[in-house]
Motif scaffolding. Structure first.
Motif, mmCIF file in Angstrom:
data_model
loop_
_atom_site.group_PDB
_atom_site.id
_atom_site.type_symbol
_atom_site.label_atom_id
_atom_site.label_comp_id
_atom_site.label_asym_id
_atom_site.label_seq_id
_atom_site.Cartn_x
_atom_site.Cartn_y
_atom_site.Cartn_z
ATOM 1 N N ALA A 87 20.298 7.028 -11.531
ATOM 2 C CA ALA A 87 21.029 7.044 -10.264
ATOM 3 C C ALA A 87 20.123 7.293 -9.069
ATOM 4 C CB ALA A 87 22.128 8.111 -10.314
ATOM 5 N N ILE A 88 18.939 7.850 -9.291
ATOM 6 C CA ILE A 88 18.028 8.143 -8.190
ATOM 7 C C ILE A 88 17.379 6.848 -7.716
ATOM 8 C CG2 ILE A 88 16.004 9.428 -7.442
ATOM 9 C CD1 ILE A 88 18.432 11.174 -8.047
ATOM 10 N N HIS A 89 17.628 6.491 -6.453
ATOM 11 C CA HIS A 89 17.101 5.238 -5.911
ATOM 12 C C HIS A 89 15.647 5.364 -5.473
ATOM 13 C CE1 HIS A 89 17.555 1.282 -3.899
ATOM 14 N NE2 HIS A 89 16.683 1.771 -3.045
ATOM 15 N N GLY A 90 15.288 6.538 -4.897
ATOM 16 C CA GLY A 90 13.927 6.673 -4.385
ATOM 17 C C GLY A 90 13.578 8.102 -4.025
ATOM 18 N N ILE A 91 12.335 8.277 -3.571
ATOM 19 C CA ILE A 91 11.783 9.578 -3.216
ATOM 20 C C ILE A 91 11.534 9.625 -1.723
ATOM 21 C CG2 ILE A 91 9.880 11.219 -3.639
ATOM 22 C CD1 ILE A 91 9.118 9.451 -6.057
ATOM 23 N N GLY A 99 -1.417 6.563 4.255
ATOM 24 C CA GLY A 99 -1.022 5.713 3.149
ATOM 25 C C GLY A 99 -1.562 6.170 1.817
ATOM 26 N N TRP A 100 -2.674 6.892 1.846
ATOM 27 C CA TRP A 100 -3.259 7.390 0.612
ATOM 28 C C TRP A 100 -2.331 8.384 -0.087
ATOM 29 C CZ3 TRP A 100 -5.443 7.602 5.474
ATOM 30 C CH2 TRP A 100 -5.279 8.799 6.176
ATOM 31 N N ASP A 101 -1.497 9.096 0.669
ATOM 32 C CA ASP A 101 -0.540 10.014 0.053
ATOM 33 C C ASP A 101 0.536 9.250 -0.711
ATOM 34 O OD1 ASP A 101 -1.808 12.303 0.913
ATOM 35 O OD2 ASP A 101 -0.561 12.550 2.695
ATOM 36 N N VAL A 102 0.970 8.125 -0.162
ATOM 37 C CA VAL A 102 1.939 7.280 -0.857
ATOM 38 C C VAL A 102 1.322 6.736 -2.137
ATOM 39 C CG1 VAL A 102 3.304 5.156 -0.717
ATOM 40 C CG2 VAL A 102 3.145 6.679 1.263
ATOM 41 N N VAL A 103 0.073 6.310 -2.055
ATOM 42 C CA VAL A 103 -0.620 5.791 -3.239
ATOM 43 C C VAL A 103 -0.743 6.874 -4.308
ATOM 44 C CG1 VAL A 103 -2.835 4.931 -4.096
ATOM 45 C CG2 VAL A 103 -1.888 4.019 -1.965
ATOM 46 N N GLU A 104 -1.096 8.082 -3.884
ATOM 47 C CA GLU A 104 -1.232 9.180 -4.842
ATOM 48 C C GLU A 104 0.092 9.479 -5.536
ATOM 49 O OE1 GLU A 104 -2.242 13.972 -4.976
ATOM 50 O OE2 GLU A 104 -3.007 12.765 -3.310
ATOM 51 N N LEU A 105 1.178 9.515 -4.749
ATOM 52 C CA LEU A 105 2.484 9.783 -5.346
ATOM 53 C C LEU A 105 2.900 8.641 -6.272
ATOM 54 C CD1 LEU A 105 4.948 11.634 -5.497
ATOM 55 C CD2 LEU A 105 5.890 10.428 -3.514
ATOM 56 N N ALA A 106 2.618 7.406 -5.870
ATOM 57 C CA ALA A 106 2.974 6.251 -6.695
ATOM 58 C C ALA A 106 2.246 6.265 -8.032
ATOM 59 C CB ALA A 106 2.677 4.960 -5.935
ATOM 60 N N ARG A 108 1.862 8.722 -9.783
ATOM 61 C CA ARG A 108 2.585 9.662 -10.636
ATOM 62 C C ARG A 108 4.009 9.208 -10.927
ATOM 63 N NH1 ARG A 108 1.386 15.574 -8.046
ATOM 64 N NH2 ARG A 108 2.529 16.162 -9.923
ATOM 65 N N THR A 109 4.525 8.305 -10.090
ATOM 66 C CA THR A 109 5.942 7.946 -10.211
ATOM 67 C C THR A 109 6.196 6.469 -10.484
ATOM 68 O OG1 THR A 109 6.105 7.644 -7.809
ATOM 69 C CG2 THR A 109 6.605 9.840 -8.689
ATOM 70 N N GLY A 110 5.176 5.639 -10.448
ATOM 71 C CA GLY A 110 5.370 4.219 -10.692
ATOM 72 C C GLY A 110 5.895 3.486 -9.481
ATOM 73 N N SER A 111 6.824 2.577 -9.679
ATOM 74 C CA SER A 111 7.263 1.679 -8.616
ATOM 75 C C SER A 111 8.520 2.147 -7.887
ATOM 76 C CB SER A 111 7.518 0.281 -9.194
ATOM 77 O OG SER A 111 8.515 0.336 -10.204
ATOM 78 N N ILE A 112 8.985 3.360 -8.134
ATOM 79 C CA ILE A 112 10.181 3.836 -7.449
ATOM 80 C C ILE A 112 9.928 3.859 -5.938
ATOM 81 C CG2 ILE A 112 9.551 6.285 -7.630
ATOM 82 C CD1 ILE A 112 12.580 6.848 -8.045
ATOM 83 N N SER A 136 2.378 -1.603 -2.215
ATOM 84 C CA SER A 136 2.816 -0.215 -2.127
ATOM 85 C C SER A 136 4.321 -0.132 -2.362
ATOM 86 C CB SER A 136 2.482 0.353 -0.743
ATOM 87 O OG SER A 136 3.103 1.592 -0.536
ATOM 88 N N PRO A 137 4.814 0.942 -3.007
ATOM 89 C CA PRO A 137 6.262 1.117 -3.168
ATOM 90 C C PRO A 137 6.928 1.692 -1.915
ATOM 91 C CG PRO A 137 5.124 2.936 -4.216
ATOM 92 C CD PRO A 137 4.061 2.000 -3.719
ATOM 93 N N LEU A 138 6.165 1.803 -0.817
ATOM 94 C CA LEU A 138 6.718 2.335 0.423
ATOM 95 C C LEU A 138 7.875 1.455 0.901
ATOM 96 C CD1 LEU A 138 6.266 4.546 2.614
ATOM 97 C CD2 LEU A 138 4.903 2.853 3.858
ATOM 98 N N ALA A 139 9.019 2.090 1.195
ATOM 99 C CA ALA A 139 10.199 1.361 1.629
ATOM 100 C C ALA A 139 10.608 1.711 3.047
ATOM 101 C CB ALA A 139 11.367 1.655 0.680
ATOM 102 N N ALA A 140 10.252 2.914 3.514
ATOM 103 C CA ALA A 140 10.686 3.356 4.835
ATOM 104 C C ALA A 140 9.740 4.420 5.353
ATOM 105 C CB ALA A 140 12.114 3.896 4.780
ATOM 106 N N MET A 141 9.693 4.540 6.681
ATOM 107 C CA MET A 141 8.932 5.597 7.342
ATOM 108 C C MET A 141 9.814 6.221 8.410
ATOM 109 S SD MET A 141 5.263 3.574 7.707
ATOM 110 C CE MET A 141 4.620 4.669 8.977
ATOM 111 N N SER A 142 9.837 7.540 8.450
ATOM 112 C CA SER A 142 10.563 8.238 9.508
ATOM 113 C C SER A 142 9.649 9.292 10.114
ATOM 114 C CB SER A 142 11.849 8.870 8.972
ATOM 115 O OG SER A 142 11.570 9.787 7.935
ATOM 116 N N TRP A 143 10.078 9.831 11.220
ATOM 117 C CA TRP A 143 9.247 10.792 11.929
ATOM 118 C C TRP A 143 10.023 12.092 12.107
ATOM 119 C CZ3 TRP A 143 9.718 12.895 16.974
ATOM 120 C CH2 TRP A 143 10.889 12.518 17.638
#
Length: 279
Positions: A87-91, A99-106, A108-112, A136-143
């Motif tokens: 049921a979890i769509h994303g993180i 962007g390196w933080d997204v890569v590092e998390l990916a 550990r988590t794959g393509s979510i 990248s599995p990045l889907a959104a950016m917020s501030w």
């Protein structure tokens, strides 16, 4: 393709009552928060609440996202154990600095899918273009202004007239440009006074005009206003269809007249975007 959420509603994951209210709202996405709104002593209980949610609750409802604790946190490993639930769509990744933080998390988590909050530290303001990472599995950016103002040691994030100070307006604009450059959804930050619907409406409509396609919310009462602000009006859809039809009829034209106004290729791009969001 799943439509980009207009409203992203935060809810403290350690409150069953608040979680139930969030799930009953009309939010397009629910962000179950395991970070700032949950004290360390309650984080295990919050995870247990999320484990107890049944997958059937997500059918036809909002997307489920989990804001985990930051990279380097002692709590992150346990947070990520929740991601095996279908049921979890994303993180939602807080305090991302590049962007390196997204890569590092990916790693550990794959393509979510990952939604990164990208302006919460001083260093983060210098890495907004780095999210443009292939595959990248990045889907959104917020501030976010709250954590940033604390990180900078600011007494306030507002000028004497109540307007957002330059530093935070800059962070907001950099997030918008960085997200568009990365090809992901730009999401506007929270409006903290959940009782001021007029102020929320003005801020959300301004964000939509500038190019944001969604907004963070901190209370279910904010959802309807946000959804309305990021839903193209009937007139906007009609005009967009006219532009698309005009260029379809004359594909070699650079400039055309539509509804008595001159439109060119950038207007066609905007029109297609409006029609995509209207779905």
């Amino acid at each position: 393709m799943t439509a980009a959420p207009r409203s992203w509603l935060f809810v403290p994951a350690d409150s069953e009552k608040k979680v139930a209210k969030a799930l009953a709202s009309d939010a397009d996405a629910i962000i179950f928060d395991l970070e700032d709104s949950v004290v360390p002593a309650q984080k295990a209980a919050a995870r247990d609440i999320l484990k107890g949610l049944t997958a059937s609750e997500v059918e036809g409802g909002p997307q489920w996202w989990v804001r985990v604790n930051p990279l380097g946190s002692e709590h992150l490993k346990q947070d990520l154990e929740l991601l095996g639930r279908s049921a979890i769509h994303g993180i939602v990744l807080p305090k991302a600095e590049g962007g390196w933080d997204v890569v590092e998390l990916a790693h550990r988590t794959g393509s979510i899918p990952i939604h990164a909050i990208v302006t919460e530290t001083a260093a983060s303001l210098f890495g907004l273009l780095s999210y443009r990472t292939p595959q990248s599995p990045l889907a959104a950016m917020s501030w976010g202004a709250e954590d940033l103002s604390a990180a900078l040691g600011a007494a306030s994030k507002h000028d004497s007239d109540g307007a957002l100070s330059f530093t935070y307006r800059m962070a907001r604009s950099l997030c918008l440009a960085g997200a568009v450059a990365a090809g992901v959804q730009p999401v506007d930050g929270v409006f903290t006074d959940f009782k001021d619907d007029q102020g929320l409406r003005a801020e959300a409509e301004a964000a939509a005009r500038e190019g944001f396609t969604g907004k963070l919310a901190i209370h279910p009462a904010q959802v309807a206003t946000i959804n309305a602000a990021f839903t193209p009006s009937a007139d906007a859809v009609k005009h967009a269809k006219a532009i698309v039809a005009a260029f379809a009829a004359q594909p070699d034209a650079g400039v055309l007249s539509v509804d008595g106004k001159m439109v060119d290729r950038p207007h066609l791009v905007q029109a297609r975007s409006i029609l995509e969001r209207s779905k």
